[in-house]
Write an enzyme that holds these catalytic residues in place. Sequence first.
Site, PDB file in Angstrom:
ATOM      1  CB  THR A  82     -20.916 -12.071 -30.911  1.00  0.00           C
ATOM      2  OG1 THR A  82     -19.905 -11.181 -31.503  1.00  0.00           O
ATOM      3  CG2 THR A  82     -20.460 -12.622 -29.833  1.00  0.00           C
ATOM      4  CG  MET A 133     -15.981  -5.463 -37.549  1.00  0.00           C
ATOM      5  SD  MET A 133     -17.967  -5.595 -37.902  1.00  0.00           S
ATOM      6  CE  MET A 133     -18.007  -4.043 -38.176  1.00  0.00           C
ATOM      7  CG  ASP A 169     -16.637  -9.277 -32.012  1.00  0.00           C
ATOM      8  OD1 ASP A 169     -16.673  -8.866 -33.351  1.00  0.00           O
ATOM      9  OD2 ASP A 169     -17.322  -8.048 -31.358  1.00  0.00           O
ATOM     10  N   GLY A 188     -25.162  -6.391 -32.599  1.00  0.00           N
ATOM     11  CA  GLY A 188     -24.778  -6.572 -34.194  1.00  0.00           C
ATOM     12  C   GLY A 188     -25.468  -7.429 -34.595  1.00  0.00           C
TER      13      GLY A 188
HETATM   14  O1  F6P Z   1     -20.207  -6.659 -31.534  1.00  0.00           O
HETATM   15  C1  F6P Z   1     -20.216  -7.030 -33.235  1.00  0.00           C
HETATM   16  C2  F6P Z   1     -19.557  -6.062 -33.861  1.00  0.00           C
HETATM   17  O2  F6P Z   1     -19.714  -6.439 -34.944  1.00  0.00           O
HETATM   18  C3  F6P Z   1     -17.895  -5.466 -33.430  1.00  0.00           C
HETATM   19  O3  F6P Z   1     -17.012  -6.551 -34.014  1.00  0.00           O
HETATM   20  C4  F6P Z   1     -17.794  -4.194 -33.911  1.00  0.00           C
HETATM   21  O4  F6P Z   1     -16.838  -3.143 -33.551  1.00  0.00           O
HETATM   22  C5  F6P Z   1     -19.259  -3.694 -34.003  1.00  0.00           C
HETATM   23  O5  F6P Z   1     -20.335  -4.200 -33.465  1.00  0.00           O
HETATM   24  C6  F6P Z   1     -19.540  -2.814 -34.680  1.00  0.00           C
HETATM   25  O6  F6P Z   1     -21.453  -1.958 -34.535  1.00  0.00           O
HETATM   26  P1  F6P Z   1     -22.312  -1.258 -35.244  1.00  0.00           P
HETATM   27  O7  F6P Z   1     -23.158  -1.913 -36.933  1.00  0.00           O
HETATM   28  O8  F6P Z   1     -22.793  -0.694 -33.894  1.00  0.00           O
HETATM   29  O9  F6P Z   1     -21.351  -0.038 -35.465  1.00  0.00           O
END
Ligand code: F6P
Length: 350
Positions: free
Chosen positions: A128, A172, A130, A12
């Site tokens: 990240t 998130m 996160d 992501g």
């Molecule tokens: O890992 C980063 C993140 O933004 C998470 O917080 C979230 O759950 C996920 O990616 C969302 O992923 P996508 O962009 O595939 O929906």
Amino acid sequence: MTLRVGVLTGGGDAPGLNAAICGLARRLLAAGTTLVGFTDGWRGIIGDRTRDLGDADFQRLLVWGGTLLGSSGDNPYRKPERDVPKVLATFARHRLDVLVTIGGEGTLGAADRLWREQQLPVVGVPKTIDNDLSATDFTFGFFSAVEVATRAMDDLRSTAESHGRVMVVECMGRHAGWITAYAGVAAGAEAVLVPERPVQIADLCTNLARLRTAGRNSAIVAVAEGARLFDGERCLSSMEKDEFGCYRTGGVAEQIARLIQERLGWEARHLVLGHLQRAGKPIAFDRIFALRLGARAARLVLEKKFGYMAAMRAGEIVDVPLQEAVTARKTLTDQFLDRYESFFLPISSP
Ligand code: F6P
């Protein structure tokens, strides 16, 4: 002979990716290195898709969110028999000396395996929103996301007060509650629900009811998308997994708002902040932080210190083995949860 360096951004996206590329590229290009950008993460090197970085105006790009290389969640270890040889072939075809991988757990985990199992020279840069990577105090993008979430909660106060409502704000974080915890505490949320502390809906309602009795007409509940909500023995959170084996989260804020309204008769609304937390320009801290990590990764390349990544430890930019970053996920510590105890509900044993 000049060094030839490949670079990709995977997983992501996170605000600061372009700044990291900038920090890396400026130092490498100054050292006379040739840089080959692969598009869309591992997918780019698996399928040999490149983007010329020769004409990139890095100085201007560092301001922008997203990544000029594109990104994806693809990974050569999803289908290793097919894709690992493709990665090795592309690496050889471009006569690369090293591959710089900028990413989170999945991206760096694959880089670490390629280094240990295939002796592919790699260098890592952690990112990240996160903030759940071990071996580094923080990852860039995290504080930009916290800023978005904090401001959203701050702004929601006025409408919550006007209507006498509970606003449930979903941040998130599937496995780690860092964004929710930092933003929730910073915004003075009345309850902060994170995956690290499973919560009973009854406890949440009791706490909110107590607040209401004390005269509060509105409240903010910050909840991580991966928060685990229980009704007695029953887990109300989704345990469904996606094609990559990750929990298919989402919907927890809506569920909580509905339950609060049903059980307390207190009007409640929910808001999912979603990808807004990854969108937009990085805050100044993340730009500088990412630039520093990128520059440190360039140094690792020039020193041929492979299998390592740049990281932040106690405010300093240092080198750490990739393996250290990917063996365990960094979740909220008990120390953090205890320090801000009043924000988090007591641990419930479902
Ligand atoms: O890992 C980063 C993140 O933004 C998470 O917080 C979230 O759950 C996920 O990616 C969302 O992923 P996508 O962009 O595939 O929906």
